[in-house]
Design an enzyme around this catalytic site. Structure first.
Site, PDB file in Angstrom:
ATOM      1  N   LYS A  40     -11.148   4.339   4.189  1.00 37.74           N
ATOM      2  CA  LYS A  40     -10.374   4.597   5.412  1.00 37.74           C
ATOM      3  C   LYS A  40      -9.041   4.779   5.153  1.00 37.74           C
ATOM      4  O   LYS A  40      -8.489   4.645   4.043  1.00 37.74           O
ATOM      5  CB  LYS A  40     -10.501   3.403   6.174  1.00 37.74           C
ATOM      6  CG  LYS A  40      -9.827   2.001   5.808  1.00 37.74           C
ATOM      7  CD  LYS A  40     -10.281   0.881   6.505  1.00 37.74           C
ATOM      8  CE  LYS A  40      -9.624  -0.291   5.965  1.00 37.74           C
ATOM      9  NZ  LYS A  40     -10.237  -1.548   6.677  1.00 37.74           N
ATOM     10  N   ARG A 133     -12.649  -8.657  17.012  1.00 37.62           N
ATOM     11  CA  ARG A 133     -12.154  -7.472  16.994  1.00 37.62           C
ATOM     12  C   ARG A 133     -13.186  -6.548  17.484  1.00 37.62           C
ATOM     13  O   ARG A 133     -13.206  -6.057  18.649  1.00 37.62           O
ATOM     14  CB  ARG A 133     -11.460  -6.928  15.739  1.00 37.62           C
ATOM     15  CG  ARG A 133     -10.689  -5.705  15.731  1.00 37.62           C
ATOM     16  CD  ARG A 133      -9.942  -5.274  14.363  1.00 37.62           C
ATOM     17  NE  ARG A 133     -10.919  -5.055  13.277  1.00 37.62           N
ATOM     18  CZ  ARG A 133     -10.430  -4.745  11.936  1.00 37.62           C
ATOM     19  NH1 ARG A 133      -9.099  -4.634  11.745  1.00 37.62           N
ATOM     20  NH2 ARG A 133     -11.197  -4.554  11.184  1.00 37.62           N
ATOM     21  N   TYR A 251      24.551   0.349   2.725  1.00 37.12           N
ATOM     22  CA  TYR A 251      24.744  -0.168   4.156  1.00 37.12           C
ATOM     23  C   TYR A 251      25.395  -1.753   4.517  1.00 37.12           C
ATOM     24  O   TYR A 251      24.585  -2.450   3.510  1.00 37.12           O
ATOM     25  CB  TYR A 251      23.454   0.196   5.162  1.00 37.12           C
ATOM     26  CG  TYR A 251      23.316   1.558   5.600  1.00 37.12           C
ATOM     27  CD1 TYR A 251      24.195   2.146   6.423  1.00 37.12           C
ATOM     28  CD2 TYR A 251      22.258   2.307   4.951  1.00 37.12           C
ATOM     29  CE1 TYR A 251      23.990   3.618   6.766  1.00 37.12           C
ATOM     30  CE2 TYR A 251      21.896   3.715   5.273  1.00 37.12           C
ATOM     31  CZ  TYR A 251      22.902   4.414   6.224  1.00 37.12           C
ATOM     32  OH  TYR A 251      22.787   5.474   6.646  1.00 37.12           O
ATOM     33  N   MET A 299      17.264   5.630   4.094  1.00 35.18           N
ATOM     34  CA  MET A 299      16.154   6.362   4.283  1.00 35.18           C
ATOM     35  C   MET A 299      15.526   7.025   3.112  1.00 35.18           C
ATOM     36  O   MET A 299      14.303   6.946   3.077  1.00 35.18           O
ATOM     37  CB  MET A 299      16.314   7.265   5.468  1.00 35.18           C
ATOM     38  CG  MET A 299      15.231   7.893   6.030  1.00 35.18           C
ATOM     39  SD  MET A 299      15.564   8.856   7.419  1.00 35.18           S
ATOM     40  CE  MET A 299      16.224   8.022   8.737  1.00 35.18           C
TER      41      MET A 299
HETATM   42  C1  LIG Z   1     -11.006  -2.207   5.623  1.00 37.27           C
HETATM   43  C2  LIG Z   1     -12.387  -2.669   5.751  1.00 37.27           C
HETATM   44  C3  LIG Z   1     -13.015  -3.042   4.525  1.00 37.27           C
HETATM   45  C4  LIG Z   1     -12.609  -3.027   3.120  1.00 37.27           C
HETATM   46  O1  LIG Z   1     -11.686  -4.319   3.162  1.00 37.27           O
HETATM   47  P1  LIG Z   1     -11.147  -4.560   1.650  1.00 37.27           P
HETATM   48  O2  LIG Z   1     -10.723  -5.907   1.867  1.00 37.27           O
HETATM   49  O3  LIG Z   1      -9.978  -3.492   1.691  1.00 37.27           O
HETATM   50  O4  LIG Z   1     -11.850  -4.320   0.566  1.00 37.27           O
HETATM   51  C5  LIG Z   1     -14.413  -3.381   4.890  1.00 37.27           C
HETATM   52  N1  LIG Z   1     -14.937  -3.616   6.205  1.00 37.27           N
HETATM   53  C6  LIG Z   1     -14.246  -3.237   7.218  1.00 37.27           C
HETATM   54  C7  LIG Z   1     -14.949  -3.297   8.511  1.00 37.27           C
HETATM   55  C8  LIG Z   1     -12.694  -2.891   7.142  1.00 37.27           C
HETATM   56  O5  LIG Z   1     -12.149  -2.547   8.096  1.00 37.27           O
END
Ligand SMILES: *Cc1c(COP(=O)(O)O)cnc(C)c1O
Length: 367
Positions: A40, A133, A251, A299
């Site tokens: 993802k 969630r 800064y 930045m």
């Molecule tokens: C991001 C995610 C994973 C992978 O998680 P990792 O801890 O990065 O291996 C697996 N399942 C779902 C539903 C996720 O959102």
């Protein structure tokens, strides 16, 4: 200033290390559980286009992407028939895209499930076992069973505390997941992400969804880290200056020289993903030399202390290493008060990415 060298920070990505980490996670999977790759958010910032083919070459046949757009992108570039699961749920108006590109949505609600299961070849369902969630609560599973005799091809749930082995939420979620599987059997089951591999075989079920570990992130804090490091971050010195005793750097004048110092300015700042909290907190390296970051991260620029280094390397154009053998993504995340996933996606999308293949990478050997 004329520049004869590339000044953009570079994130080097080792595709063979990603493949080696995939193979290593496979070796840990109990009773032949399948290892799916979670790619993802553009493969955690490292780029779907090259990361996904490297994983498929390593034997992966199932990937999870963030949304329909990522799914379409991956399918278009793949010659393979690998399964592509879309984590963001099912919108019935997208049905043609799902069918045409052979993408499988992970349904998150009862109405998504009912809309998908009559129309798509694969029925994937998320249940909520305590993350609060996405996914059907266990209380709605009876409704689903009442409405259809079809069972999910894959039942998915997600653990909240897998990186904390002693946390009792893990066992609670596992028991709830087992109860959901019981109601919906027969179906393939997937509960664990990367860290849950180390919770033991009872958590592996049929499919493990591995993201972070592929990219070398050691969420479960296994010592010594059995995963191959995947990224190396370098930036260039673009200016070198003398700062006199009592003068400040950057800064808010948050660093003040207690003696005459040689300061290098590197072309890397928070816009490219270096955390602002790295100011006065971590060090860069030039070869075997250490150059602490001094002052706040700006930045696009960061100051480093070159006072103790040989003058010959303290010149514009010299490459400075922020992530690599000396400092892992995990270590930088700890030192800057964030998590390695956040650091990786920000650097991956902010820096110029460069891909390497080192044929020697073997995960599982301590380093
Ligand atoms: C991001 C995610 C994973 C992978 O998680 P990792 O801890 O990065 O291996 C697996 N399942 C779902 C539903 C996720 O959102």
């Amino acid at each position: 200033m004329s520049s004869f060298y590339p000044t953009a920070p570079q994130l080097q990505i080792d595709l063979s290390a990603i493949a080696a980490n995939y193979t290593y996670m496979k070796s840990l999977a109990a009773h032949g559980a399948e290892i799916a790759a979670v790619v993802k958010s553009d493969a955690y910032g490292l780029g779907l286009d090259l990361v996904v083919p490297a994983l498929l070459d390593a034997g992966c046949n199932r990937v999870f992407v963030k949304d329909l757009r990522e799914g379409l992108h991956v399918r278009k570039r793949l010659s393979s028939s690998a399964m592509i699961h879309v984590l963001s749920g099912f919108e019935p108006r997208d049905i043609d895209d799902y069918i045409g590109s052979r993408l499988d949505p992970v349904c998150r609600t009862l109405s998504q499930a009912l809309a998908s299961l009559d129309r798509l070849p694969q029925f994937l369902l998320a249940v909520d076992t305590g993350f609060s969630r996405f996914g059907l609560p266990l209380s709605e599973l009876a409704l689903l069973v009442h409405r259809t005799s079809r069972r999910p091809d894959l039942l998915v749930s997600h653990l909240a505390c897998a990186d904390a082995r002693a946390n009792e939420t893990n066992a609670l979620q596992r028991d709830r997941f087992a109860a959901a599987c019981e109601i919906l059997q027969p179906c393939k089951r997937s509960l664990a992400a990367s860290a849950a591999i180390w919770l033991g075989p009872r958590f592996h079920f049929d499919v493990v969804r591995v993201g972070s570990a592929l990219f070398g992130l050691n969420n479960a804090a296994i010592e010594p880290c059995p995963l191959q490091p995947v990224v190396r971050l370098t930036a260039r010195i673009v200016d070198v200056r003398t700062v006199h005793r009592g003068e400040s750097v950057g800064y808010a004048a948050s660093f003040r020289a207690s003696r005459q110092m040689c300061i290098g300015i590197i072309a890397l700042g928070y816009v490219q993903g270096l955390p602002w909290s790295a100011g006065n907190a971590i060090s860069a390296a030039i070869g075997s030399h250490i150059a602490p970051i001094v002052g706040r991260i700006a930045m696009e620029y960061t100051a480093i202390d070159l006072t103790e280094l040989p003058r010959s390397i303290c010149v514009p154009g010299t490459a400075v290493e922020l992530l690599g053998p000396r400092m892992s993504v995990d270590a930088m995340a700890t030192a800057t008060g964030t998590i390695p996933q956040e650091l990786l996606v920000r650097l991956g999308s902010g820096c110029r990415r460069q891909y390497a293949c080192s044929p020697s990478a073997t995960a599982g050997e301590p380093h």
